[in-house]
Design an enzyme around this catalytic site. Structure first.
Site, PDB file in Angstrom:
ATOM      1  N   HIS A 160       0.863  -1.186   0.000  1.00 40.82           N
ATOM      2  CA  HIS A 160       0.000   0.000   0.000  1.00 40.82           C
ATOM      3  C   HIS A 160       0.901   1.237   0.000  1.00 40.82           C
ATOM      4  O   HIS A 160       1.149   1.837   1.050  1.00 40.82           O
ATOM      5  CB  HIS A 160      -0.914  -0.009   1.221  1.00 40.82           C
ATOM      6  CG  HIS A 160      -1.973   1.043   1.205  1.00 40.82           C
ATOM      7  ND1 HIS A 160      -3.230   0.839   1.726  1.00 40.82           N
ATOM      8  CD2 HIS A 160      -1.974   2.315   0.733  1.00 40.82           C
ATOM      9  CE1 HIS A 160      -3.955   1.945   1.584  1.00 40.82           C
ATOM     10  NE2 HIS A 160      -3.200   2.850   0.990  1.00 40.82           N
ATOM     11  N   GLU A 167      -2.522  -1.660  -3.242  1.00 43.58           N
ATOM     12  CA  GLU A 167      -3.626  -0.880  -2.668  1.00 43.58           C
ATOM     13  C   GLU A 167      -3.290   0.604  -2.697  1.00 43.58           C
ATOM     14  O   GLU A 167      -2.115   0.983  -2.634  1.00 43.58           O
ATOM     15  CB  GLU A 167      -3.855  -1.272  -1.204  1.00 43.58           C
ATOM     16  CG  GLU A 167      -4.237  -2.700  -0.956  1.00 43.58           C
ATOM     17  CD  GLU A 167      -4.456  -2.987   0.520  1.00 43.58           C
ATOM     18  OE1 GLU A 167      -5.083  -4.004   0.822  1.00 43.58           O
ATOM     19  OE2 GLU A 167      -3.990  -2.199   1.363  1.00 43.58           O
ATOM     20  N   HIS A 193      -8.057  -5.695   7.395  1.00 41.64           N
ATOM     21  CA  HIS A 193      -7.854  -4.652   8.403  1.00 41.64           C
ATOM     22  C   HIS A 193      -8.133  -5.221   9.797  1.00 41.64           C
ATOM     23  O   HIS A 193      -9.263  -5.534  10.152  1.00 41.64           O
ATOM     24  CB  HIS A 193      -8.721  -3.409   8.185  1.00 41.64           C
ATOM     25  CG  HIS A 193      -8.116  -2.193   8.835  1.00 41.64           C
ATOM     26  ND1 HIS A 193      -7.247  -1.355   8.176  1.00 41.64           N
ATOM     27  CD2 HIS A 193      -8.211  -1.703  10.094  1.00 41.64           C
ATOM     28  CE1 HIS A 193      -6.867  -0.375   8.993  1.00 41.64           C
ATOM     29  NE2 HIS A 193      -7.426  -0.583  10.161  1.00 41.64           N
TER      30      HIS A 193
END
Length: 237
Positions: free
Chosen positions: A43, A70, A190
């Site tokens: 990410h 991401e 998450h």
């Protein structure tokens, strides 16, 4: 089967804290796959405080399982993804400077914007996924964007589960059932951890992939990276 994609942002954070190339991000990505990991997730953020844009380029030749990038589809990010052509791009509405992602997309308000981004990635042969909260209206909105998959934002589930409230998974089950009906693939991520991943997996129909970074790397400090990767794989299968 639910795939385990390991987010290696925290490895880059540790490297950057000291400078140099220890730990070696590319070696860690190689080892995770050797240990059985079924994908690598990164990410990159605009400030490059952990994953650098060059890391994304370098990993392209290293990742032979599934490569997932991401991020918020702003100009530089879009260019990076189109250059690297990962297997999957996951669009996340994180603000510049955010410590971590904190919410899914409003797929109704941003439907046109997301549709435009998704079409661009799909034209380049990149599977798309968008980060969403477990809200039925947002799942329906996601379908209208044309995305291939959604990624359920699981922070709320993880928090409730840590308090002993197993009913915290209910909106995720409902969201997954609707996503399946609409023909959307389902990813999740998450705050998933060794403590909660098996319960989540057992209750979410059609769960294709989980992306786990912070918890997995933290657990590996005590249990070892090879061991932890395989502990997740056993719980997911």
């Amino acid at each position: 089967m639910t795939k385990l994609s390991v987010n290696i942002n925290k490895i880059a954070t540790l490297r950057n804290a000291r400078g140099g190339n220890v730990p070696d991000l590319l070696k860690v990505a190689t080892d995770i796959q050797k240990f059985g990991g079924e994908g690598i997730t990164i990410h990159p953020r605009p400030d490059e405080r952990h994953i650098r844009y060059q890391d994304a380029r370098d990993l392209k030749s290293i990742v032979y399982t599934e490569y997932n990038i991401e991020g918020n589809p702003q100009h530089n990010f879009v260019d990076l993804v189109l250059e690297c052509k990962p297997d999957q791009v996951t669009l996340v509405p994180d603000a510049i400077g955010a410590i971590t992602s904190s919410a899914g997309w409003d797929t109704i308000q941003y439907q046109d914007y997301l549709s435009e981004m998704i079409q661009e990635f799909q034209r380049n042969g990149i599977r798309t996924s968008i980060f969403v909260d477990p809200v039925l209206e947002m799942i329906e909105g996601a379908k209208k964007t044309g995305t291939d998959r959604i990624e359920l934002y699981t922070e709320s589930f993880a928090h409730q589960y840590s308090l002993g409230n197993e009913k915290g998974i209910t909106p995720y089950v409902e969201a997954a059932v609707l996503a399946n009906e609409l023909g959307l693939g389902i990813n999740a991520g998450h705050d998933l951890s060794l403590d909660n991943i098996q319960f989540f997996k057992q209750n979410i129909p059609g769960l294709l992939e989980v992306s786990i970074g912070h918890a997995l790397i933290s657990e590996a400090l005590y249990l070892g990276l090879d061991n932890v990767v395989n502990m997740y794989l056993r719980k997911l299968k």
